[in-house]
Write an enzyme that holds these catalytic residues in place. Structure first.
Site, PDB file in Angstrom:
ATOM      1  N   ASP A  15      11.482   3.621  12.280  1.00 31.99           N
ATOM      2  CA  ASP A  15      12.370   2.587  12.824  1.00 31.99           C
ATOM      3  C   ASP A  15      13.678   2.427  12.043  1.00 31.99           C
ATOM      4  O   ASP A  15      14.759   2.702  12.550  1.00 31.99           O
ATOM      5  CB  ASP A  15      11.630   1.255  13.010  1.00 31.99           C
ATOM      6  CG  ASP A  15      10.780   0.845  11.822  1.00 31.99           C
ATOM      7  OD1 ASP A  15      10.867   1.513  10.765  1.00 31.99           O
ATOM      8  OD2 ASP A  15      10.029  -0.140  11.925  1.00 31.99           O
ATOM      9  N   ASP A  46       1.472   4.843   1.750  1.00 31.90           N
ATOM     10  CA  ASP A  46       1.139   5.776   2.830  1.00 31.90           C
ATOM     11  C   ASP A  46       1.677   7.158   2.469  1.00 31.90           C
ATOM     12  O   ASP A  46       2.738   7.285   1.862  1.00 31.90           O
ATOM     13  CB  ASP A  46       1.768   5.314   4.149  1.00 31.90           C
ATOM     14  CG  ASP A  46       1.188   3.980   4.598  1.00 31.90           C
ATOM     15  OD1 ASP A  46       0.029   3.706   4.259  1.00 31.90           O
ATOM     16  OD2 ASP A  46       1.904   3.211   5.268  1.00 31.90           O
ATOM     17  N   ASP A  66       0.850  -1.184   0.000  1.00 37.76           N
ATOM     18  CA  ASP A  66       0.000   0.000   0.000  1.00 37.76           C
ATOM     19  C   ASP A  66       0.889   1.239   0.000  1.00 37.76           C
ATOM     20  O   ASP A  66       2.094   1.135   0.179  1.00 37.76           O
ATOM     21  CB  ASP A  66      -0.936   0.017   1.215  1.00 37.76           C
ATOM     22  CG  ASP A  66      -0.228  -0.465   2.462  1.00 37.76           C
ATOM     23  OD1 ASP A  66       0.982  -0.141   2.612  1.00 37.76           O
ATOM     24  OD2 ASP A  66      -0.860  -1.136   3.286  1.00 37.76           O
TER      25      ASP A  66
HETATM   26  P1  ATP Z   1       5.065  -3.712   5.450  1.00 38.60           P
HETATM   27  O1  ATP Z   1       5.587  -3.893   4.071  1.00 38.60           O
HETATM   28  O2  ATP Z   1       5.062  -4.974   6.225  1.00 38.60           O
HETATM   29  O3  ATP Z   1       3.766  -2.954   5.530  1.00 38.60           O
HETATM   30  P2  ATP Z   1       6.097  -1.300   6.548  1.00 38.60           P
HETATM   31  O4  ATP Z   1       7.495  -0.853   6.816  1.00 38.60           O
HETATM   32  O5  ATP Z   1       5.305  -0.527   5.559  1.00 38.60           O
HETATM   33  O6  ATP Z   1       6.173  -2.822   6.163  1.00 38.60           O
HETATM   34  P3  ATP Z   1       4.027  -0.602   8.420  1.00 38.60           P
HETATM   35  O7  ATP Z   1       3.644  -1.307   9.676  1.00 38.60           O
HETATM   36  O8  ATP Z   1       3.056  -0.491   7.314  1.00 38.60           O
HETATM   37  O9  ATP Z   1       5.355  -1.343   7.917  1.00 38.60           O
HETATM   38  O10 ATP Z   1       4.550   0.834   8.858  1.00 38.60           O
HETATM   39  C1  ATP Z   1       4.693   1.912   7.964  1.00 38.60           C
HETATM   40  C2  ATP Z   1       5.891   2.778   8.373  1.00 38.60           C
HETATM   41  O11 ATP Z   1       5.711   3.293   9.693  1.00 38.60           O
HETATM   42  C3  ATP Z   1       7.214   2.024   8.416  1.00 38.60           C
HETATM   43  O12 ATP Z   1       7.820   1.975   7.158  1.00 38.60           O
HETATM   44  C4  ATP Z   1       8.002   2.842   9.414  1.00 38.60           C
HETATM   45  O13 ATP Z   1       8.549   3.983   8.805  1.00 38.60           O
HETATM   46  C5  ATP Z   1       6.958   3.306  10.401  1.00 38.60           C
HETATM   47  N1  ATP Z   1       6.838   2.380  11.553  1.00 38.60           N
HETATM   48  C6  ATP Z   1       6.009   1.326  11.677  1.00 38.60           C
HETATM   49  N2  ATP Z   1       6.128   0.721  12.861  1.00 38.60           N
HETATM   50  C7  ATP Z   1       7.061   1.419  13.542  1.00 38.60           C
HETATM   51  C8  ATP Z   1       7.639   1.308  14.842  1.00 38.60           C
HETATM   52  N3  ATP Z   1       7.273   0.335  15.668  1.00 38.60           N
HETATM   53  N4  ATP Z   1       8.563   2.229  15.209  1.00 38.60           N
HETATM   54  C9  ATP Z   1       8.913   3.223  14.361  1.00 38.60           C
HETATM   55  N5  ATP Z   1       8.428   3.374  13.132  1.00 38.60           N
HETATM   56  C10 ATP Z   1       7.504   2.491  12.711  1.00 38.60           C
HETATM   57 MG    MG Z   2       3.140  -0.789   5.097  1.00 37.93          MG
END
Ligand code: ATP
Ligand code: MG
Length: 447
Positions: A150, A75, A73
């Site tokens: 993160d 964001d 997705d």
């Molecule tokens: P995925 O492909 O599994 O969705 P993602 O990195 O996009 O991986 P999300 O949970 O959708 O993971 O989170 C979106 C963004 O928010 C991450 O890329 C990161 O920048 C931030 N983020 C998410 N969880 C945390 C956390 N626990 N601490 C700090 N930043 C976070």
């Molecule tokens: Mg994501």
């Protein structure tokens, strides 16, 4: 190629420029075109920019595009407040209480739009007694929003209009070096939010990135902090891990880092028994395969698989203690689910399906009379049969049973009649039934 062409036409290829702490990387360097961004996400950034705000695609999507992967997705991060975003897009709504986000709708697509946030400084941050961060929902600027994320690879901002990437933490170079690196001091960041340890393992397994040594090092000593994370969040993260399409890889990684204890409460016990382990790994590989083929996977099936060997050993213990098989199975299921709930709250809504899958297992052994036909007609037959195949493959039951059911399902009526085994109801019961005039034989009850 593009770089060369640009050079030929304009003489010099654009280079990365530095503004304060930010490296701004042009398209000619990173090669991610705006065509990789979904139409709705582009409309959101364009709409916000036209209204005078900053707006970027951010996080996982930018990382995935740089890795040539298909983002799940898109964001958006912006300096507009949620109310301001609402005003720009008619079809949008504010969601969340703790973090207020805006969902902007375009046709089928919903785009999550968040205002830049900052991490609260350590001195005035509200942390619990373990150092866990309780609030990070203050609005901030773009630089602060990058710092609260993160991993460096997750902190890149992409502007679809200029096709530039904004990089505050060297994330672009880390991605090119295939390295997952925590922003800031890893130990501090894990203390703020222990779930980041699970994210480190999951993302490095899913993306095939190596964990930077300093990022990996504190995890072994800090994994105990996961015990303080609210159950719902832990379950959420566990499901993400199990349904990532790389669950078996994740678990292997957890083991390689000696983290399979205490990280995932459910796997603790199971991975210790050789047959249980084989079964769990097969179930995970099977799930991964289904996800890659875009087939549905049910969390209930997966939970049923993860807990099966615990159910089995409880079931046996109950029978050894003199309980009848079906009653023993019921008692074993309740005991295992009860114990499990103390560690990781599997939502009750999955109970019914898990129990059905388990309860149907002994019925596969009954191949006489009308029973196989009745089993075949049950709505949960397919899931239970898939489960049986895993049991066969793991060596728990004879492979012949799986093959029999494989053939029986698709066989003609004549062939089915041939396949049905002589009825095996004990003589005593048969006599009693005859006396009672029972015409139909009863199968093992489901509940
Ligand atoms: P995925 O492909 O599994 O969705 P993602 O990195 O996009 O991986 P999300 O949970 O959708 O993971 O989170 C979106 C963004 O928010 C991450 O890329 C990161 O920048 C931030 N983020 C998410 N969880 C945390 C956390 N626990 N601490 C700090 N930043 C976070
Ligand atoms: Mg994501």
């Amino acid at each position: 190629m593009i770089k060369k062409l640009f050079k030929r036409v304009f003489g010099k290829a654009p280079r990365t420029r530095v503004e304060g702490k930010c490296h701004i990387i042009p398209f000619e360097v990173h090669d991610v075109g705006r065509s990789g961004i979904s139409p709705a996400a582009r409309k959101v950034t364009e709409g916000l920019q036209a209204a005078g705000y900053k707006a970027f695609v951010v996080g996982g999507a930018v990382r995935d595009l740089l890795l040539n992967r298909h983002p799940k997705d898109f964001d958006i991060a912006t300096d507009a407040t949620p109310e301001e975003v609402r005003r720009v897009f008619r079809r949008s709504r504010i969601i969340g209480r703790r973090f207020r986000l805006v969902h902007v709708m375009f046709g089928e697509e919903t785009v999550e739009t968040a205002t830049f946030r900052r991490m609260i400084e350590t001195e005035d941050a509200q942390t619990d007694e373990h150092g866990r961060l309780l609030r990070d929902n203050e609005f901030g600027d773009q630089e602060q929003d990058a710092a609260r994320r993160d991993f460096t690879a997750n902190a890149l901002f992409y502007d679809p209009s200029s096709q530039e990437i904004y990089d505050y933490h060297n994330g672009y170079a880390d991605i090119r070096a295939n390295t997952l690196r925590m922003i800031g001091d890893p130990a501090v960041r894990y203390r703020e939010d222990p779930v980041r340890m699970l994210r480190a393992v999951r993302l490095s397994a899913k993306l095939g990135m190596k964990l930077d040594a300093a990022t990996a090092a504190p995890i072994a000593g800090m994994k105990g902090l996961l015990g303080n994370v609210p159950q719902a969040r832990l379950l959420d993260e566990m499901l993400k891990l199990l349904l990532s399409g790389h669950a078996s890889e994740c678990v292997k990684k957890l083991r390689a880092m000696d983290l399979h204890h205490g990280m995932l409460p459910m796997l603790d016990v199971i991975l210790e028994q050789p047959q249980g382990e084989k079964f769990v790994m097969l179930a995970l590989e099977n799930t991964d395969q289904r996800i890659r083929e875009d087939k549905s996977v049910s969390p209930a099936f997966l939970f049923a698989a993860l807990l099966w060997h615990e159910v089995l050993s409880d079931w046996k213990a109950q029978q050894d203690a003199g309980e009848k098989p079906v009653a023993a199975l019921h008692a074993a299921m309740d005991a295992v689910l009860g114990r499990q709930r103390e560690q990781l709250a599997i939502p009750h809504r999955h109970d019914a399906i898990m129990k059905e899958i388990w309860l149907l297992q002994p019925r596969f052994e009954q191949r006489g009379g009308q029973r196989p036909l009745r089993l075949l007609a049950l709505p949960r037959f397919r899931a239970a049969y898939d489960f049986l195949l895993l049991r066969c493959e793991s060596g728990e039951v004879d492979g012949e049973l799986g093959l029999w059911w494989d053939e029986f399902q698709d066989a003609t009526d004549e062939r089915r009649a041939e396949m049905l085994m002589p009825d095996e109801v004990p003589k005593k019961r048969r006599r009693r039934r005859k006396q009672a005039g029972a015409a139909v034989q009863k199968e093992l009850p489901i509940e």
